[in-house]
Design an enzyme around this catalytic site. Sequence first.
Site, PDB file in Angstrom:
ATOM      1  N   LYS A  91       0.851  -1.197   0.000  1.00  0.00           N
ATOM      2  CA  LYS A  91       0.000   0.000   0.000  1.00  0.00           C
ATOM      3  C   LYS A  91       0.883   1.243   0.000  1.00  0.00           C
ATOM      4  CE  LYS A  91      -3.116   2.662   3.063  1.00  0.00           C
ATOM      5  NZ  LYS A  91      -3.948   2.659   4.278  1.00  0.00           N
ATOM      6  N   ASP A 139     -11.981   6.951   3.643  1.00  0.00           N
ATOM      7  CA  ASP A 139     -10.773   6.757   4.445  1.00  0.00           C
ATOM      8  C   ASP A 139     -10.341   5.283   4.470  1.00  0.00           C
ATOM      9  OD1 ASP A 139      -8.643   7.465   5.990  1.00  0.00           O
ATOM     10  OD2 ASP A 139      -9.785   7.739   7.846  1.00  0.00           O
ATOM     11  N   ASP A 194       1.729   6.557   5.347  1.00  0.00           N
ATOM     12  CA  ASP A 194       0.749   5.560   4.909  1.00  0.00           C
ATOM     13  C   ASP A 194       1.226   4.771   3.679  1.00  0.00           C
ATOM     14  OD1 ASP A 194      -1.585   4.269   5.538  1.00  0.00           O
ATOM     15  OD2 ASP A 194      -2.872   5.601   4.363  1.00  0.00           O
ATOM     16  N   LYS A 219     -10.130  12.883   7.921  1.00  0.00           N
ATOM     17  CA  LYS A 219      -9.645  12.516   9.250  1.00  0.00           C
ATOM     18  C   LYS A 219      -9.612  13.744  10.154  1.00  0.00           C
ATOM     19  CE  LYS A 219      -6.392   8.812   7.948  1.00  0.00           C
ATOM     20  NZ  LYS A 219      -7.032   7.741   8.722  1.00  0.00           N
ATOM     21  N   ASP A 263      -2.561  10.242   3.493  1.00  0.00           N
ATOM     22  CA  ASP A 263      -3.944   9.826   3.699  1.00  0.00           C
ATOM     23  C   ASP A 263      -4.670  10.875   4.546  1.00  0.00           C
ATOM     24  OD1 ASP A 263      -6.327   8.540   3.959  1.00  0.00           O
ATOM     25  OD2 ASP A 263      -5.577   6.907   5.245  1.00  0.00           O
ATOM     26  N   GLU A 281      -9.247   3.621   2.094  1.00  0.00           N
ATOM     27  CA  GLU A 281      -8.719   3.688   0.724  1.00  0.00           C
ATOM     28  C   GLU A 281      -7.632   2.650   0.460  1.00  0.00           C
ATOM     29  OE1 GLU A 281      -7.516   5.380   3.168  1.00  0.00           O
ATOM     30  OE2 GLU A 281      -5.394   4.986   2.845  1.00  0.00           O
ATOM     31  N   ARG A 339      -7.409  -0.515   1.256  1.00  0.00           N
ATOM     32  CA  ARG A 339      -7.940  -1.785   0.764  1.00  0.00           C
ATOM     33  C   ARG A 339      -8.393  -1.664  -0.692  1.00  0.00           C
ATOM     34  NH1 ARG A 339     -12.324  -1.891   5.490  1.00  0.00           N
ATOM     35  NH2 ARG A 339     -10.606  -0.734   6.427  1.00  0.00           N
TER      36      ARG A 339
HETATM   37  N1  BES Z   1      -4.089   4.731   6.879  1.00  0.00           N
HETATM   38  C1  BES Z   1      -5.167   4.419   7.702  1.00  0.00           C
HETATM   39  C2  BES Z   1      -4.814   3.439   8.822  1.00  0.00           C
HETATM   40  C3  BES Z   1      -3.810   3.891   9.838  1.00  0.00           C
HETATM   41  C4  BES Z   1      -4.230   4.393  11.045  1.00  0.00           C
HETATM   42  C5  BES Z   1      -2.466   3.729   9.625  1.00  0.00           C
HETATM   43  C6  BES Z   1      -3.305   4.765  12.003  1.00  0.00           C
HETATM   44  C7  BES Z   1      -1.536   4.095  10.573  1.00  0.00           C
HETATM   45  C8  BES Z   1      -1.966   4.612  11.766  1.00  0.00           C
HETATM   46  C9  BES Z   1      -6.304   3.803   6.900  1.00  0.00           C
HETATM   47  O1  BES Z   1      -6.402   4.181   5.577  1.00  0.00           O
HETATM   48  C10 BES Z   1      -7.578   4.213   7.563  1.00  0.00           C
HETATM   49  O2  BES Z   1      -7.867   5.368   7.566  1.00  0.00           O
HETATM   50  N2  BES Z   1      -8.282   3.243   8.127  1.00  0.00           N
HETATM   51  C11 BES Z   1      -9.503   3.491   8.790  1.00  0.00           C
HETATM   52  C12 BES Z   1     -10.524   2.588   8.160  1.00  0.00           C
HETATM   53  C13 BES Z   1     -11.933   2.905   8.501  1.00  0.00           C
HETATM   54  C14 BES Z   1     -12.362   4.227   7.920  1.00  0.00           C
HETATM   55  C15 BES Z   1     -12.791   1.810   7.941  1.00  0.00           C
HETATM   56  C16 BES Z   1      -9.305   3.139  10.257  1.00  0.00           C
HETATM   57  O3  BES Z   1      -8.621   2.165  10.544  1.00  0.00           O
HETATM   58  O4  BES Z   1      -9.798   3.885  11.083  1.00  0.00           O
HETATM   59 ZN    ZN Z   2      -4.595   4.790   4.710  1.00  0.00          ZN
HETATM   60 ZN    ZN Z   3      -7.528   5.962   5.293  1.00  0.00          ZN
END
Ligand code: BES
Ligand code: ZN
Ligand code: ZN
Length: 474
Positions: free
Chosen positions: A239, A321, A262, A251, A244, A323, A325
């Site tokens: 990824k 968010d 990210d 966010k 992000d 994204e 996946r």
């Molecule tokens: N890049 C983030 C995940 C992340 C969080 C990485 C903290 C490193 C530290 C990912 O794209 C994300 O935002 N995930 C969300 C998913 C949710 C919206 C379904 C999450 O985990 O909150």
């Molecule tokens: Zn992300």
């Molecule tokens: Zn995200």
Amino acid sequence: MTYNTIESIDPHQDLILAFEQNQVDFDRIADLTGVKLKSFEGAFGEYEILYSRDGGQVFLLGLGHASDEPRRHEAFRKLAFQTRKRWSSALQLDARAMSDRLISNAILGLELASYQIGFLKSTADDQERNAVTVGIMADREVSSIVQEAQQTATSINRVKNLVDSPSNVKTPSFLADWSRESAADYGYRCEVLEEEELERRGFGAIVAVGKGSIHPPRLIINQYIHDEGSPVALALVGKGITFDSGGISIKPSQNMHYMKSDMGGAAAVLGAVELAARLKLPINLVGVVAAAENAVDAKSFRPGDVITSYSGKTIEVIDTDAEGRLVLADAIAYTLEAFKPEYLIDLATLTGSVVRTLGYSAAGLFTENQEMADGFSRIGEDIHERVWRLPLYKEFEEDLHSDIADLRNFSNQPIAGAINAAKFLEAFTEAHPKWAHLDIAGMAFGSSEYAKMKSASGFGIRLLVAFMKSLTSK
Ligand code: BES
Ligand code: ZN
Ligand code: ZN
């Protein structure tokens, strides 16, 4: 740093002496320095600086117990980081009593300590380190161990530099250029698909995620093929979200700056392919990186949009968010189609959920393959890049249900987020029997004693290369 082997220890020059816990050779220290030490136990990371009778500094280092073996590079790193300013241009390491593994960890630690996080400071030039030559006294040939450890650390440091780079510098095309240069330098193939081609060839998910950014997405395809006549043994998919913001599902601003990291999964993939090529491992290896910026703009994709992924499956976007996946879905489907690898491993800073589950201690490992689960668990413990297995239970499939598309990208429930994300990816693996997913969100970027804010760890490179070695030695 450069290395050579030495026949004897020169007491006029600086020397590192390492001891396991409660195995400190006090007589030798007394002979060398005239000091009858009592307090030094050899506890993990403990160090003491003495002077030899001839004026060289003697750095005593504690290696801790046998259980500390996997993380001993950290002891050397700490010693080097904290004492480097006092080093002269020649340093000696007495490696006669050291195992191959310990020598490797020693060099790794010394080299990792040379990483310069302040590379964008206007005073960066002042930080130029003095060139140090390390003389290694060993009772056997150790040059290949030393060289491998040095190359490993160099690739890790290069990748950390990438992860620590800010997103205005580190765009998807910057990642592609980095990769092209690495491929040219270390002898592997790098191909880059640009936005137009991604659109034309149906990478609907990568294109959707990247649409809101002025820095268009890229798909980076690296191939290190040792034996042209044989199939691809291992494909890595990373990824590569260069920033992000969350997109329209934006966010909160607190700590959003950390989202420059990210692309930690991509970084691990880029570094592992580079290192495999440098070490000339006998493996046919592919590394694919889906690079995009998840930005907020009039052109951004939105919650509720339905996109058609490379696999042909349609996806309802519940949350922009989620994204990672999405871009991985396209990259995984493409990798399977183009390379038909025996093993498929994806790495991603995929969810906050895995950080809440495992903290900063281990990556989440998802696989139905028992052999891969056992292998990664063992290797991860061995080199101190740990993974912990989480389930891919069938009942979580329901969470991917969409009324209007083949699946949705988020369950809309605040539970089991890391599993949910992994189940989503699984839908694009065509039930590949040797697939594993590593959620490295807690591991790629974190606190360390070497920086005041969070910074890159380089996690995954050594893990992947050790996994490759386990395949090639089968
Ligand atoms: N890049 C983030 C995940 C992340 C969080 C990485 C903290 C490193 C530290 C990912 O794209 C994300 O935002 N995930 C969300 C998913 C949710 C919206 C379904 C999450 O985990 O909150
Ligand atoms: Zn992300
Ligand atoms: Zn995200």
